[in-house]
Design an enzyme around this catalytic site. Structure first.
Site, PDB file in Angstrom:
ATOM      1  N   GLN A 196       0.507  -1.426  -0.284  1.00  0.00           N
ATOM      2  CA  GLN A 196      -0.061   0.269  -0.090  1.00  0.00           C
ATOM      3  C   GLN A 196       0.827   1.472  -0.001  1.00  0.00           C
ATOM      4  OE1 GLN A 196      -2.533   1.526   3.866  1.00  0.00           O
ATOM      5  NE2 GLN A 196      -4.915   1.416   2.885  1.00  0.00           N
TER       6      GLN A 196
ATOM      7  N   CYS B 184      -7.245   7.025   5.055  1.00  0.00           N
ATOM      8  CA  CYS B 184      -6.327   7.272   6.742  1.00  0.00           C
ATOM      9  C   CYS B 184      -7.053   8.522   6.661  1.00  0.00           C
ATOM     10  CB  CYS B 184      -5.350   6.983   6.136  1.00  0.00           C
ATOM     11  SG  CYS B 184      -4.248   7.662   8.146  1.00  0.00           S
TER      12      CYS B 184
END
Length: 501
Positions: free
Chosen positions: A89, A118
């Site tokens: 990622q 996030c």
């Protein structure tokens, strides 16, 4: 000569996509370990695979650092042949920058994932993660660029919007741009920290019905029963676990092993696949979360907090095992222990030495607690709280907080604490500021710097090396002067060089 269009055309025809990629490359995984910053490193991934994880994600990596810093990239690409299937990622906000990073990673994984979920403050400052979720044009450029130019698929991990229709359009936009697998976290960007709350699976179910690519769900996974319930209720292809996995790496087998068993196996893997001590400490604190909230374990908590070598972590695990294994085996009856001050955990469903989830307090209870504190502070008739030391003497709140910190960190002796207190009372001989503890002149840094400049001195204690640097400058100037005047007299050259300073 091969041009970019030829490369793009070759990539489109050779790599698998959608469900072909999900089935043939990934092996149709249902149990997935989430990407976790500083926590889903190789050693932890290998432990999770041992206990049923079928797909693992790497920690989130910064695309810019990965592309430009060889050491960062070398550390990030820690893997082994058994560490597959693997998705790496990345976070970033520039299509070309992310492309440079993913091109360097594509030979070491089965797909690359773009972090669009996030919610932390660092993501807001860096302008990545969920703080890109309103910039659909930029996201289309990023995903389509990677889809066209990589030899492996690109996937995305997102959070939902409060608006269900917008969430569906968001997912369809990413699918149209070239995303081959989508992970949906059923919380909004604002649901974090004490306001995390419960993930909304109904949004995940709706998104599943409107896109055709494989899809994972994330959120509310505390045990294996939650995994199966999520699969049934949402219709997703797999379920991703983050916090539940950290507290119990055997979550996908429905087991609740003793915490020392998991810790020992993890440390054995760390020996084979080394990682920073901060990663190890973080994992052990998660595994030991429930016993570390027990007052009698303050010493163990301190030992774990200060450990920075593998042998020290092993010692802590051995101490935990020595204390709780007799209770686990039934050799000694277990009496519930006193929780540390400030701990708000309810009665645990299992013994505290068994791997089990940590259940957060609800956002409502957090808001209520804050409201009660505000109301209490505003009440002019409230009773003033009093604090007393062990001898019954009344002390200030500040002093009580110091005493409580000392109780949680029993490693320091009274003599050490007293010495530190006395050292703080020493002041600079030139002003009222505290003096440097290693200063040769008994001065603060500002006064010491002035003294060194005016007297041509060094102070190693403050790291101020005026004399040494001046001498080095003179030597350099002399060498430079000689190189420019090779026919000059050496004796006069040195004098002339010094005069030129």
């Amino acid at each position: 000569m091969v041009n970019d269009e030829d490369v793009m055309a070759a990539n489109r025809t050779s790599k698998l996509s959608g469900y072909d990629f999900y089935r043939q490359t990934l092996g149709s995984p249902r149990y997935v370990v989430a990407p976790m910053v500083d926590q889903s490193e190789l050693a932890w991934r290998m432990l999770c695979r041992r206990y049923g994880a079928e797909l693992c994600y790497s920690p989130m990596y910064h695309a810019n650092l990965f592309a430009t810093d060889p050491k960062y990239r070398r550390d990030a690409l820690q893997t082994c042949p058994e560490d597959r299937p693997l998705i790496i990622q990345f976070c970033g906000n520039d299509a070309q920058q992310i492309l440079e990073a993913t091109l360097l990673a594509q030979d070491h994984c089965d797909a690359v994932d773009i972090n669009l979920g996030c919610p932390q403050a660092i993501a807001k400052r860096g302008h990545y993660g969920s703080f890109l979720q309103d910039e659909w044009e930029l996201l289309t450029e990023i995903v389509s660029t990677l889809h066209a130019k990589l030899s492996i698929p690109v996937t995305c991990k997102i959070r939902i919007f409060k608006d269900l229709d917008k969430t569906i359009r968001y997912a369809k936009m990413l699918e149209a741009a070239g995303c081959q697998l989508l992970t949906v976290h059923g919380r909004t960007r604002e649901q974090k920290g004490p306001l995390t709350g419960v993930a909304d699976w109904s949004y995940i179910k709706e998104v599943r019905q409107h896109i055709k690519i494989p899809m994972f769900a994330n959120g509310n996974i505390l045990g294996l029963e939650d995994v199966h319930r999520c699969l049934a209720e949402t219709g997703v292809d797999g379920v991703m676990s983050a916090e539940g996995n950290l507290h119990n790496p055997a979550i996908f087998q429905g087991l609740s092993p003793p915490i020392w068993q998991m810790a020992n196996e993890y440390l054995e893997l760390v020996y084979l696949h080394p990682c920073p001590s901060s990663y190890i400490r973080g994992h052990l604190f998660k595994l030991f979360h429930h016993i570390m909230n027990i007052r009698q374990n303050a010493g163990l908590r301190q030992d774990l907090a200060t450990a920075n070598q593998l042998v020290q972590f092993q010692t802590v695990v051995q101490e935990v095992q020595a204390k709780y294994e007799p209770f686990h085996k039934g050799e000694v009856p277990y009496e519930p222990e006193e929780l540390a001050a400030g701990s708000e955990e309810d009665k645990l469903p299992l013994a505290p030495w068994l791997c089990q989830p940590y259940i957060r307090a609800s956002p409502e209870s957090h808001r209520q607690k804050i409201a009660e504190k505000v109301a209490e502070a505003a009440d002019p008739n409230r009773a003033k709280r009093q604090y007393f030391d062990k001898d019954g003497n009344e002390i200030s709140r500040k002093r009580m907080k110091k005493l409580r910190r000392r109780q949680r960190r029993p490693g320091k002796t009274e003599a050490q604490i007293q010495h530190r207190h006395e050292r703080r009372l020493e002041y600079c001989t030139e002003c009222a500021n505290p003096q440097g503890s290693k200063c040769e002149f008994r001065l603060c840094r500002v006064c010491c710097k002035d003294r060194c400049y005016s007297t041509d001195r060094d102070c190693p204690g403050h790291g101020i090396l005026i004399k040494s640097r001046r001498a080095k400058a003179k030597q350099f100037e002399a060498i430079h002067y000689v190189s420019e005047n090779p026919t000059g007299d050496p004796a006069t050259t040195a004098v002339d060089a010094e005069d030129s300073l």
